[in-house]
Design an enzyme around this catalytic site. Structure first.
Site, PDB file in Angstrom:
ATOM      1  CG  HIS A  90     -24.620  -6.030  29.917  1.00 14.69           C
ATOM      2  ND1 HIS A  90     -24.562  -4.931  29.080  1.00 14.69           N
ATOM      3  CD2 HIS A  90     -23.997  -5.654  31.064  1.00 14.69           C
ATOM      4  CE1 HIS A  90     -23.922  -3.953  29.707  1.00 14.69           C
ATOM      5  NE2 HIS A  90     -23.575  -4.360  30.909  1.00 14.69           N
ATOM      6  NE  ARG A  91     -28.811 -12.379  33.966  1.00 14.22           N
ATOM      7  CZ  ARG A  91     -28.618 -13.591  34.481  1.00 14.22           C
ATOM      8  NH1 ARG A  91     -28.051 -13.719  35.675  1.00 14.22           N
ATOM      9  NH2 ARG A  91     -28.980 -14.668  33.820  1.00 14.22           N
TER      10      ARG A  91
END
Length: 123
Positions: free
Chosen positions: A45-46
């Site tokens: 993820h970011r």
């Protein structure tokens, strides 16, 4: 883009003391640690706004990082408690290759908010 900070470490006959002071580029609002990882990949993820600082305080792992600039993913090997990886919000990241004894400690600039996570990788 993610980058490594070398943490100040004092070493003498008694052992080592590593200091995390005035080097993290944000106020710390959350601390968590990951350990006991099998062959799984973590992360993927970011964030919209959260900045993170990751330190393998024991053992080692790899953090792969891809920013939205079109360049290939970059590998960071955290294998000493004196290395700190700064992960910016736009850095899509995943962690793997954990040694059995790895403890990965992460400082975060914001409290947990599920809406801050972006799980879709860059194309």
């Amino acid at each position: 883009m993610a980058n490594i900070i070398d943490l100040k470490t004092y070493t003498d006959a008694r052992g080592n003391l590593t200091v995390v002071e005035k080097v993290i580029p944000f106020d710390i609002k959350r601390v968590f640690y990951i350990y006991g990882v099998d062959d799984s990949v973590r992360g993927n993820h970011r964030h919209k706004k959260t900045i993170q600082a990751a330190i393998a305080i024991q053992g080692a792992c790899r953090i792969m990082n891809k920013s939205g600039d079109g360049l290939p993913a970059e590998a960071f090997h955290l294998d000493t408690p004196s290395k700190c990886l700064i992960i910016n919000p736009e850095d899509y990241h995943w962690m793997d290759n954990f040694t059995k004894d790895c403890i990965l400690m992460v400082f975060a600039s914001d409290y947990f908010d599920a809406n801050d996570y972006i799980h879709e990788p860059y194309k």
